[in-house]
Design a protein around this motif. Structure first.
Motif, short mmCIF file in Angstrom:
data_model
loop_
_atom_site.label_atom_id
_atom_site.label_comp_id
_atom_site.label_asym_id
_atom_site.label_seq_id
_atom_site.Cartn_x
_atom_site.Cartn_y
_atom_site.Cartn_z
N THR A 61 12.99 1.76 -6.70
CA THR A 61 13.32 1.35 -8.07
C THR A 61 14.54 2.08 -8.64
N ASN A 62 15.10 3.01 -7.88
CA ASN A 62 16.25 3.77 -8.34
C ASN A 62 17.54 2.96 -8.15
N PRO A 63 18.17 2.54 -9.23
CA PRO A 63 19.37 1.71 -9.10
C PRO A 63 20.59 2.46 -8.58
N THR A 64 20.51 3.78 -8.51
CA THR A 64 21.68 4.54 -8.04
C THR A 64 21.70 4.72 -6.52
N GLN A 65 20.64 4.29 -5.84
CA GLN A 65 20.61 4.39 -4.38
C GLN A 65 21.63 3.41 -3.79
N ILE B 270 16.04 -5.29 -4.49
CA ILE B 270 14.94 -4.56 -3.86
C ILE B 270 14.05 -3.90 -4.93
N PHE B 271 14.60 -3.60 -6.10
CA PHE B 271 13.80 -2.98 -7.15
C PHE B 271 12.73 -3.92 -7.69
N PHE B 272 12.79 -5.23 -7.35
CA PHE B 272 11.73 -6.19 -7.69
C PHE B 272 10.68 -6.26 -6.58
N LEU B 273 10.75 -5.34 -5.62
CA LEU B 273 9.90 -5.43 -4.42
C LEU B 273 8.43 -5.63 -4.74
N LYS B 274 7.88 -4.82 -5.62
CA LYS B 274 6.44 -4.92 -5.92
C LYS B 274 6.10 -6.30 -6.46
N LYS B 275 6.90 -6.79 -7.37
CA LYS B 275 6.64 -8.10 -7.97
C LYS B 275 6.77 -9.21 -6.92
N GLN C 217 0.83 -1.20 0.00
CA GLN C 217 0.00 0.00 0.00
C GLN C 217 0.87 1.26 0.00
N VAL C 218 1.90 1.28 0.83
CA VAL C 218 2.82 2.42 0.85
C VAL C 218 3.50 2.57 -0.51
N TYR C 219 3.95 1.46 -1.05
CA TYR C 219 4.62 1.47 -2.36
C TYR C 219 3.71 2.05 -3.44
N ASN C 220 2.45 1.62 -3.44
CA ASN C 220 1.50 2.07 -4.48
C ASN C 220 1.03 3.50 -4.29
N GLN C 221 1.03 3.99 -3.06
CA GLN C 221 0.49 5.33 -2.79
C GLN C 221 1.56 6.41 -2.73
N ASP C 222 2.79 6.04 -2.47
CA ASP C 222 3.85 7.03 -2.29
C ASP C 222 4.86 6.92 -3.44
N LYS C 223 4.75 7.83 -4.38
CA LYS C 223 5.63 7.81 -5.56
C LYS C 223 7.10 8.01 -5.17
N ASN C 224 7.34 8.79 -4.11
CA ASN C 224 8.72 8.98 -3.66
C ASN C 224 9.32 7.67 -3.18
N PHE C 225 8.52 6.90 -2.45
CA PHE C 225 9.00 5.60 -1.97
C PHE C 225 9.23 4.66 -3.16
N ILE D 233 11.05 -11.26 11.00
CA ILE D 233 11.34 -12.07 9.81
C ILE D 233 11.02 -11.31 8.53
N PHE D 234 10.02 -10.45 8.56
CA PHE D 234 9.69 -9.65 7.37
C PHE D 234 10.73 -8.56 7.16
N LYS D 235 11.14 -7.93 8.25
CA LYS D 235 12.19 -6.91 8.17
C LYS D 235 13.49 -7.52 7.64
N ASN D 236 13.85 -8.69 8.13
CA ASN D 236 15.05 -9.37 7.66
C ASN D 236 14.94 -9.74 6.19
N PHE D 237 13.75 -10.15 5.79
CA PHE D 237 13.50 -10.48 4.38
C PHE D 237 13.77 -9.27 3.50
N LEU D 238 13.25 -8.11 3.91
CA LEU D 238 13.47 -6.89 3.14
C LEU D 238 14.95 -6.52 3.11
N SER D 239 15.64 -6.74 4.22
CA SER D 239 17.08 -6.46 4.28
C SER D 239 17.85 -7.35 3.32
N ILE D 240 17.42 -8.59 3.18
CA ILE D 240 18.06 -9.51 2.24
C ILE D 240 17.86 -9.02 0.81
N LEU D 241 16.66 -8.51 0.52
CA LEU D 241 16.41 -7.98 -0.83
C LEU D 241 17.35 -6.82 -1.14
#
Length: 140
Positions: free
Chosen positions: A54-58, A93-98, A41-49, A79-87
């Motif tokens: 999706t910015n590969p230069t970050q 992480i740019f595949f996050l939405k998918k 929901q945050v991803y879909n509603q917040d264009k900055n996020f 476990i979800f936080k760790n999962f995101l850290s692994i991405l």
């Protein structure tokens, strides 16, 4: 795996499956689903996020820092936080939405639920929507 699958689909499937299995093993499937929906929901509603993810230069350091802050603020399971850290660590992480969308589909499938998208050329009445829903329920 099918040779027609793209790298991003294979990656999303693999990581979503890993998170799904960890959530099942830890008996946290409902909380992981809730965390995933909240993040999507945050991803879909917040264009900055979305742009940040999706910015590969970050830098990975900044991405991990932001993911940690979001995880803390949204009370994600460890476990979800760790999962995101692994991405972030694996630089996918740019595949996050998918990945999150695939994870949510796996959870729905495991419960025997199916989602459908109805496209109509006219606005449907509440009665028409109920009728279609009932008809779909009977078919499935």
């Amino acid at each position: 795996m099918s040779s027609n699958k793209s790298f991003s689909n294979e990656t999303a499937d693999r990581y979503a499956r890993a998170m799904f299995e960890i959530a099942q093993e830890s008996k946290n499937i409902q909380m992981v689903e809730s965390n995933a929906k909240d993040l999507l929901q945050v991803y879909n509603q917040d264009k900055n996020f979305e742009n940040f993810i999706t910015n590969p230069t970050q830098s990975s350091t900044i991405q991990k820092e932001i993911i940690n802050k979001i995880s803390e603020k949204m009370n994600f399971l460890p476990i979800f936080k760790n999962f995101l850290s692994i991405l972030v660590f694996k630089k996918i992480i740019f595949f996050l939405k998918k990945i999150i969308t695939t994870l949510l589909k796996m959870i729905l499938s495991q419960r025997g639920e199916v989602s459908a998208k109805l496209i109509s050329s006219k606005k449907l009445t509440e009665q028409e929507l109920k009728s279609i829903s009932l008809e779909l329920s009977n078919v499935l």
